[in-house]
Design a protein around this motif. Structure first.
Motif, PDB file in Angstrom:
ATOM      1  N   GLU A   1      38.837  52.121  37.449  1.00  0.00           N
ATOM      2  CA  GLU A   1      39.196  50.507  37.492  1.00  0.00           C
ATOM      3  C   GLU A   1      40.697  50.616  37.283  1.00  0.00           C
ATOM      4  O   GLU A   1      41.174  51.428  36.429  1.00  0.00           O
ATOM      5  N   THR A   2      41.412  49.709  37.932  1.00  0.00           N
ATOM      6  CA  THR A   2      42.810  49.286  37.622  1.00  0.00           C
ATOM      7  C   THR A   2      42.754  47.805  37.369  1.00  0.00           C
ATOM      8  O   THR A   2      42.503  47.107  38.357  1.00  0.00           O
ATOM      9  N   LEU A   3      43.478  47.383  36.355  1.00  0.00           N
ATOM     10  CA  LEU A   3      43.562  45.981  36.189  1.00  0.00           C
ATOM     11  C   LEU A   3      45.055  45.514  36.159  1.00  0.00           C
ATOM     12  O   LEU A   3      45.844  46.296  35.692  1.00  0.00           O
TER      13      LEU A   3
ATOM     14  N   GLN B   1      31.019  48.000  50.373  1.00  0.00           N
ATOM     15  CA  GLN B   1      30.707  49.371  50.838  1.00  0.00           C
ATOM     16  C   GLN B   1      30.715  49.391  52.427  1.00  0.00           C
ATOM     17  O   GLN B   1      31.447  50.320  52.784  1.00  0.00           O
ATOM     18  N   ALA B   2      30.309  48.138  52.910  1.00  0.00           N
ATOM     19  CA  ALA B   2      30.674  48.055  54.560  1.00  0.00           C
ATOM     20  C   ALA B   2      32.004  48.302  55.013  1.00  0.00           C
ATOM     21  O   ALA B   2      32.474  48.924  55.887  1.00  0.00           O
TER      22      ALA B   2
ATOM     23  N   GLY C   1      32.367  44.784  42.527  1.00  0.00           N
ATOM     24  CA  GLY C   1      33.242  45.443  41.477  1.00  0.00           C
ATOM     25  C   GLY C   1      33.001  46.912  41.452  1.00  0.00           C
ATOM     26  O   GLY C   1      32.115  47.589  42.464  1.00  0.00           O
ATOM     27  N   LEU C   2      33.766  47.829  41.073  1.00  0.00           N
ATOM     28  CA  LEU C   2      33.840  49.132  41.338  1.00  0.00           C
ATOM     29  C   LEU C   2      32.777  49.720  40.806  1.00  0.00           C
ATOM     30  O   LEU C   2      32.216  50.974  41.467  1.00  0.00           O
ATOM     31  N   ALA C   3      32.145  49.454  39.718  1.00  0.00           N
ATOM     32  CA  ALA C   3      30.958  49.885  39.275  1.00  0.00           C
ATOM     33  C   ALA C   3      29.807  49.870  40.363  1.00  0.00           C
ATOM     34  O   ALA C   3      29.015  51.049  40.489  1.00  0.00           O
ATOM     35  N   GLU C   4      29.708  49.022  41.053  1.00  0.00           N
ATOM     36  CA  GLU C   4      28.563  48.515  42.134  1.00  0.00           C
ATOM     37  C   GLU C   4      28.890  49.860  43.072  1.00  0.00           C
ATOM     38  O   GLU C   4      27.853  50.216  43.833  1.00  0.00           O
ATOM     39  N   LEU C   5      30.065  50.179  43.245  1.00  0.00           N
ATOM     40  CA  LEU C   5      30.336  51.093  44.407  1.00  0.00           C
ATOM     41  C   LEU C   5      30.290  52.602  43.794  1.00  0.00           C
ATOM     42  O   LEU C   5      30.884  53.658  44.672  1.00  0.00           O
TER      43      LEU C   5
ATOM     44  N   VAL D   1      37.164  44.245  44.243  1.00  0.00           N
ATOM     45  CA  VAL D   1      37.962  44.013  43.259  1.00  0.00           C
ATOM     46  C   VAL D   1      38.150  45.340  42.440  1.00  0.00           C
ATOM     47  O   VAL D   1      37.190  46.040  42.515  1.00  0.00           O
ATOM     48  N   THR D   2      39.311  45.309  41.863  1.00  0.00           N
ATOM     49  CA  THR D   2      39.810  46.730  41.224  1.00  0.00           C
ATOM     50  C   THR D   2      39.125  46.906  39.770  1.00  0.00           C
ATOM     51  O   THR D   2      39.469  47.748  39.050  1.00  0.00           O
ATOM     52  N   SER D   3      38.290  46.021  39.346  1.00  0.00           N
ATOM     53  CA  SER D   3      37.758  46.147  38.050  1.00  0.00           C
ATOM     54  C   SER D   3      36.441  46.556  38.226  1.00  0.00           C
ATOM     55  O   SER D   3      35.715  46.534  39.364  1.00  0.00           O
ATOM     56  N   ALA D   4      35.883  47.180  37.160  1.00  0.00           N
ATOM     57  CA  ALA D   4      34.541  47.930  37.467  1.00  0.00           C
ATOM     58  C   ALA D   4      33.495  46.660  37.452  1.00  0.00           C
ATOM     59  O   ALA D   4      32.558  46.951  38.265  1.00  0.00           O
ATOM     60  N   ALA D   5      33.634  45.541  36.931  1.00  0.00           N
ATOM     61  CA  ALA D   5      32.784  44.718  36.734  1.00  0.00           C
ATOM     62  C   ALA D   5      33.175  43.546  37.941  1.00  0.00           C
ATOM     63  O   ALA D   5      34.376  43.505  38.399  1.00  0.00           O
ATOM     64  N   PRO D   6      32.372  42.720  38.563  1.00  0.00           N
ATOM     65  CA  PRO D   6      32.583  41.592  39.661  1.00  0.00           C
ATOM     66  C   PRO D   6      33.218  40.806  38.924  1.00  0.00           C
ATOM     67  O   PRO D   6      33.436  40.554  37.661  1.00  0.00           O
ATOM     68  N   VAL D   7      33.930  39.708  39.703  1.00  0.00           N
ATOM     69  CA  VAL D   7      35.032  38.676  39.334  1.00  0.00           C
ATOM     70  C   VAL D   7      34.387  37.361  39.662  1.00  0.00           C
ATOM     71  O   VAL D   7      34.265  37.358  40.745  1.00  0.00           O
ATOM     72  N   ALA D   8      34.070  36.502  38.887  1.00  0.00           N
ATOM     73  CA  ALA D   8      33.247  35.092  39.207  1.00  0.00           C
ATOM     74  C   ALA D   8      34.025  34.336  40.212  1.00  0.00           C
ATOM     75  O   ALA D   8      33.317  33.848  41.004  1.00  0.00           O
ATOM     76  N   ALA D   9      35.417  34.435  40.409  1.00  0.00           N
ATOM     77  CA  ALA D   9      36.210  33.712  41.227  1.00  0.00           C
ATOM     78  C   ALA D   9      35.967  34.343  42.467  1.00  0.00           C
ATOM     79  O   ALA D   9      36.362  33.510  43.444  1.00  0.00           O
ATOM     80  N   LEU D  10      35.520  35.346  42.611  1.00  0.00           N
ATOM     81  CA  LEU D  10      35.372  36.060  43.980  1.00  0.00           C
ATOM     82  C   LEU D  10      33.872  36.459  44.162  1.00  0.00           C
ATOM     83  O   LEU D  10      33.865  37.967  43.950  1.00  0.00           O
ATOM     84  N   PRO D  11      33.070  35.670  44.155  1.00  0.00           N
ATOM     85  CA  PRO D  11      31.543  36.034  44.106  1.00  0.00           C
ATOM     86  C   PRO D  11      31.309  37.352  45.272  1.00  0.00           C
ATOM     87  O   PRO D  11      30.027  37.875  44.906  1.00  0.00           O
TER      88      PRO D  11
END
Length: 317
Positions: free
Chosen positions: A242-244, A135-136, A232-236, A218-228
């Motif tokens: 979403e684009t994967l 968000q920042a 994810g877009l849902a959080e925003l 990340v451009t997925s709705a959900a976060p990605v474990a590899a990038l803690p």
């Protein structure tokens, strides 16, 4: 004598079904619309080796690169619908390339068989960038229109459209700088020629681990474990944008449903083997098998979403 004739007639009627049940009876050719050695090619070859055991036949990989995958897709579209030529691709030739160049096919030119894996794209900055959250990051870009540059995979490429779906929804303006792919984008990001890396996850992970880069979205709705640390877009509040990057195996149009079912079963089993799951994990990808009508809907929904982003950018074929 009459009994023998009847038996012969019955055998003749059953022969086509028996032949179909034996599919595949000969080697399969799999067209990959990318150069040998790239991510799409290596993923296809790894899966093909597992599928060979399950299908009981060999699978020959034919690389047909060019036009962002459209050359291979066009060649495949002309293949016979006999089930012995398949198309192993990532989504861009189907949903992105047709937005920005004329092609001889559309998403209805193929038989959806199964998706195999997926991963998000990511937006990353250097360690000293004045934002530490997704968000920042967006707030900083919005407060400074066109101050920051972001690298992407080419004019009208999937990464650019993925980023613009996010930026347009939040009223953000940043300057897109096109490159030949994630590797070239990363080099220019690390060299300080662009402010933001936009690309696939796996190439940038070592630099996140070293502390040189931080990935904030990340451009997925959900976060990605590899990038803690990446939102994810849902959080925003952008889950619908979403684009994967995802991969799939398709068949020619009007392919026999029985053959599709055989392949679907084999692909589902192959993708979920520990061997392939582990292979995907090393690339930041996860298995995700979507089949038939559900895969057709995914193609249509993504195509429409990217079409809106392309139109807003003034892009179009």
């Amino acid at each position: 004598m009459k009994t023998l004739v009847i038996h012969a007639a019955i055998i003749g009627l059953l022969a086509p079904s028996a032949a179909l049940a034996a599919y595949p009876e000969r080697p399969i050719e799999m067209i990959v619309p990318a150069p040998a050695g790239g991510g799409t090619d290596t993923a296809a070859r790894k899966l093909a080796t597992i599928l060979e055991d399950r299908l009981g036949t060999s699978i020959a990989i034919l690389n047909v690169a060019g036009g962002g995958g459209s050359v291979g897709a066009t060649q495949f579209m002309r293949a016979k619908s006999d089930g012995y030529t398949l198309f192993s691709t990532w989504n861009s030739p189907l949903t992105t390339v047709p937005q920005v160049q004329k092609v001889a096919y559309d998403i209805n030119s193929f038989t959806p068989i199964a998706s195999t894996s997926e991963t998000a794209y990511t937006l990353c900055v250097k360690a000293d960038f004045p934002a530490a959250t997704g968000q920042a990051f967006l707030d900083e870009l919005k407060a400074n229109p066109d101050k920051y540059t972001y690298g992407n995979d080419g004019i009208g490429g999937t990464m650019q459209l993925a980023a613009e779906r996010i930026f347009q929804a939040k009223g953000v303006k940043a300057v897109a700088i096109p490159f030949g792919g994630a590797g070239e984008t990363l080099q220019n990001f690390l060299g300080g020629h662009i402010d933001i890396y936009g690309g696939s996850i796996s190439p940038v992970i070592p630099y996140v681990q070293s502390g040189e880069a931080k990935c904030l979205i990340v451009t997925s709705a959900a976060p990605v474990a590899a990038l803690p640390d990446a939102a994810g877009l849902a959080e925003l509040g952008l889950g619908s944008e979403e684009t994967l990057l995802w991969r799939a195996i398709l068949g020619p149009k009007d392919m026999d449903p029985a053959q599709v079912e055989t392949l679907t079963t084999a692909i589902r089993a192959a993708v979920n083997t520990p061997e392939y799951v582990e292979f995907l994990a090393t690339r930041g990808e996860t298995p995700n098998v979507i089949t038939g009508d559900a895969l057709a809907r995914r193609l249509a929904e993504e195509y429409d979403g990217l079409a809106r982003a392309a139109k807003a950018l003034g892009l179009g074929n």
